[in-house]
Design a protein around this motif. Sequence first.
Motif, mmCIF file in Angstrom:
data_model
loop_
_atom_site.group_PDB
_atom_site.id
_atom_site.type_symbol
_atom_site.label_atom_id
_atom_site.label_comp_id
_atom_site.label_asym_id
_atom_site.label_seq_id
_atom_site.Cartn_x
_atom_site.Cartn_y
_atom_site.Cartn_z
ATOM 1 N N ARG A 1 -11.567 0.437 -6.203
ATOM 2 C CA ARG A 1 -12.545 1.069 -5.296
ATOM 3 C C ARG A 1 -11.930 1.606 -4.005
ATOM 4 O O ARG A 1 -12.629 1.814 -3.025
ATOM 5 C CB ARG A 1 -13.678 0.106 -4.960
ATOM 6 N N SER A 2 -10.640 1.823 -3.992
ATOM 7 C CA SER A 2 -9.989 2.401 -2.819
ATOM 8 C C SER A 2 -9.811 3.901 -3.036
ATOM 9 O O SER A 2 -9.947 4.390 -4.161
ATOM 10 C CB SER A 2 -8.621 1.742 -2.602
ATOM 11 N N PRO A 3 -9.504 4.651 -1.972
ATOM 12 C CA PRO A 3 -9.230 6.081 -2.164
ATOM 13 C C PRO A 3 -8.052 6.344 -3.096
ATOM 14 O O PRO A 3 -8.061 7.330 -3.835
ATOM 15 C CB PRO A 3 -8.930 6.576 -0.743
ATOM 16 N N LEU A 4 -7.058 5.464 -3.080
ATOM 17 C CA LEU A 4 -5.936 5.633 -4.007
ATOM 18 C C LEU A 4 -6.398 5.449 -5.449
ATOM 19 O O LEU A 4 -5.987 6.204 -6.336
ATOM 20 C CB LEU A 4 -4.834 4.616 -3.705
ATOM 21 N N ILE B 1 0.841 -1.203 0.000
ATOM 22 C CA ILE B 1 0.000 0.000 0.000
ATOM 23 C C ILE B 1 0.874 1.251 0.000
ATOM 24 O O ILE B 1 0.605 2.210 -0.731
ATOM 25 C CB ILE B 1 -0.967 -0.022 1.201
ATOM 26 N N THR B 2 1.940 1.224 0.788
ATOM 27 C CA THR B 2 2.883 2.342 0.801
ATOM 28 C C THR B 2 3.514 2.530 -0.571
ATOM 29 O O THR B 2 3.646 3.657 -1.049
ATOM 30 C CB THR B 2 3.968 2.112 1.864
ATOM 31 N N ALA B 3 3.887 1.437 -1.212
ATOM 32 C CA ALA B 3 4.492 1.517 -2.545
ATOM 33 C C ALA B 3 3.512 2.116 -3.553
ATOM 34 O O ALA B 3 3.895 2.950 -4.379
ATOM 35 C CB ALA B 3 4.945 0.133 -3.001
ATOM 36 N N ASN B 4 2.251 1.725 -3.473
ATOM 37 C CA ASN B 4 1.244 2.293 -4.377
ATOM 38 C C ASN B 4 1.025 3.777 -4.112
ATOM 39 O O ASN B 4 0.808 4.550 -5.048
ATOM 40 C CB ASN B 4 -0.068 1.520 -4.275
ATOM 41 N N GLN B 5 1.084 4.185 -2.845
ATOM 42 C CA GLN B 5 0.963 5.612 -2.530
ATOM 43 C C GLN B 5 2.121 6.400 -3.133
ATOM 44 O O GLN B 5 1.917 7.474 -3.707
ATOM 45 C CB GLN B 5 0.944 5.819 -1.012
ATOM 46 N N ARG B 6 3.324 5.879 -3.020
ATOM 47 C CA ARG B 6 4.485 6.569 -3.573
ATOM 48 C C ARG B 6 4.435 6.588 -5.103
ATOM 49 O O ARG B 6 4.787 7.582 -5.733
ATOM 50 C CB ARG B 6 5.775 5.901 -3.110
ATOM 51 N N GLU B 7 3.969 5.492 -5.707
ATOM 52 C CA GLU B 7 3.822 5.468 -7.161
ATOM 53 C C GLU B 7 2.785 6.490 -7.621
ATOM 54 O O GLU B 7 2.974 7.135 -8.652
ATOM 55 C CB GLU B 7 3.429 4.070 -7.644
ATOM 56 N N LEU B 8 1.708 6.638 -6.851
ATOM 57 C CA LEU B 8 0.695 7.635 -7.188
ATOM 58 C C LEU B 8 1.272 9.039 -7.107
ATOM 59 O O LEU B 8 1.009 9.884 -7.975
ATOM 60 C CB LEU B 8 -0.519 7.506 -6.263
ATOM 61 N N GLU B 9 2.088 9.288 -6.104
ATOM 62 C CA GLU B 9 2.718 10.603 -5.960
ATOM 63 C C GLU B 9 3.637 10.903 -7.151
ATOM 64 O O GLU B 9 3.603 12.003 -7.717
ATOM 65 C CB GLU B 9 3.505 10.647 -4.647
ATOM 66 N N ILE B 10 4.432 9.928 -7.538
ATOM 67 C CA ILE B 10 5.337 10.120 -8.673
ATOM 68 C C ILE B 10 4.555 10.251 -9.971
ATOM 69 O O ILE B 10 4.856 11.106 -10.809
ATOM 70 C CB ILE B 10 6.355 8.966 -8.743
ATOM 71 N N ALA B 11 3.524 9.433 -10.143
ATOM 72 C CA ALA B 11 2.706 9.510 -11.360
ATOM 73 C C ALA B 11 2.031 10.863 -11.471
ATOM 74 O O ALA B 11 1.929 11.433 -12.566
ATOM 75 C CB ALA B 11 1.664 8.392 -11.355
ATOM 76 N N THR B 12 1.585 11.421 -10.347
ATOM 77 C CA THR B 12 0.966 12.743 -10.359
ATOM 78 C C THR B 12 1.979 13.806 -10.773
ATOM 79 O O THR B 12 1.652 14.700 -11.561
ATOM 80 C CB THR B 12 0.380 13.069 -8.970
ATOM 81 N N MET B 13 3.192 13.701 -10.259
ATOM 82 C CA MET B 13 4.226 14.661 -10.659
ATOM 83 C C MET B 13 4.531 14.546 -12.151
ATOM 84 O O MET B 13 4.654 15.552 -12.846
ATOM 85 C CB MET B 13 5.500 14.449 -9.832
ATOM 86 N N PHE B 14 4.646 13.320 -12.643
ATOM 87 C CA PHE B 14 4.904 13.119 -14.067
ATOM 88 C C PHE B 14 3.729 13.603 -14.914
ATOM 89 O O PHE B 14 3.917 14.160 -15.989
ATOM 90 C CB PHE B 14 5.188 11.650 -14.364
ATOM 91 N N ILE C 1 -2.350 1.409 -10.656
ATOM 92 C CA ILE C 1 -2.847 1.646 -9.296
ATOM 93 C C ILE C 1 -4.334 1.325 -9.219
ATOM 94 O O ILE C 1 -4.802 0.715 -8.261
ATOM 95 C CB ILE C 1 -2.548 3.096 -8.865
ATOM 96 N N GLN C 2 -5.078 1.696 -10.246
ATOM 97 C CA GLN C 2 -6.510 1.396 -10.259
ATOM 98 C C GLN C 2 -6.764 -0.107 -10.353
ATOM 99 O O GLN C 2 -7.724 -0.609 -9.761
ATOM 100 C CB GLN C 2 -7.184 2.088 -11.436
ATOM 101 N N GLU C 3 -5.922 -0.819 -11.069
ATOM 102 C CA GLU C 3 -6.086 -2.266 -11.183
ATOM 103 C C GLU C 3 -5.728 -2.985 -9.886
ATOM 104 O O GLU C 3 -6.377 -3.958 -9.513
ATOM 105 C CB GLU C 3 -5.208 -2.811 -12.310
ATOM 106 N N ARG C 4 -4.703 -2.500 -9.202
ATOM 107 C CA ARG C 4 -4.245 -3.175 -7.984
ATOM 108 C C ARG C 4 -5.165 -2.943 -6.796
ATOM 109 O O ARG C 4 -5.359 -3.839 -5.981
ATOM 110 C CB ARG C 4 -2.846 -2.688 -7.619
ATOM 111 N N LEU C 5 -5.680 -1.729 -6.659
ATOM 112 C CA LEU C 5 -6.485 -1.381 -5.489
ATOM 113 C C LEU C 5 -7.845 -0.835 -5.930
ATOM 114 O O LEU C 5 -8.125 0.350 -5.749
ATOM 115 C CB LEU C 5 -5.747 -0.338 -4.646
#
Length: 168
Positions: free
Chosen positions: A103-106, A57-70, A97-101
């Motif tokens: 219906r989650s907030p991420l 979950i932490t890894a997905n949060q960090r990937e979301l942060e990087i993807a948003t920056m990109f 991220i959508q495939e892995r989690l």
Amino acid sequence: EAIRLTSIWMERHKRNPLMGEAHIIHGDALFAQRYYYESLFDYEIVARDYYGTKAAITANQRELEIATMFAHGLRKRLWGMRISDARDEAEELLIRIQERLPRSPLAETAAMELADLYYRRKQMKLANDMYLIFTENYPHSPEIDKARARLIYTRLATYRGPAFNDAG
């Protein structure tokens, strides 16, 4: 120093159950030095191989942060300079991220970021599809009004006039 120490530890303890956390630390050290693209490799290992753990979950949060920056225009390094466009990588990360989690907030944040990325790139058909998916999957989201308004805008942008209308 953290990069060096975690690399040594990961090399010596390949079967240790704490390997996911070691990859998170290694990725965070790269992220702190602004090697965003390189840190994605560690986060991707954790998200793929340690699914269902807190580290994933932490890894997905960090990937979301990087993807948003990109997605907002940050470029990845090429030959030591930030000159390479990374929006395609952002698109791929947001989909993963959508495939892995689901219906989650991420996943909700990733869906809106992906729809906005398509909207900014003027890919109105893809943006229309993503806003429609967002309104169907997250009807109680605080961003639902934005998604509905953008859904209307993208439909207007893709309408080519009565001469191209295929309705009877």
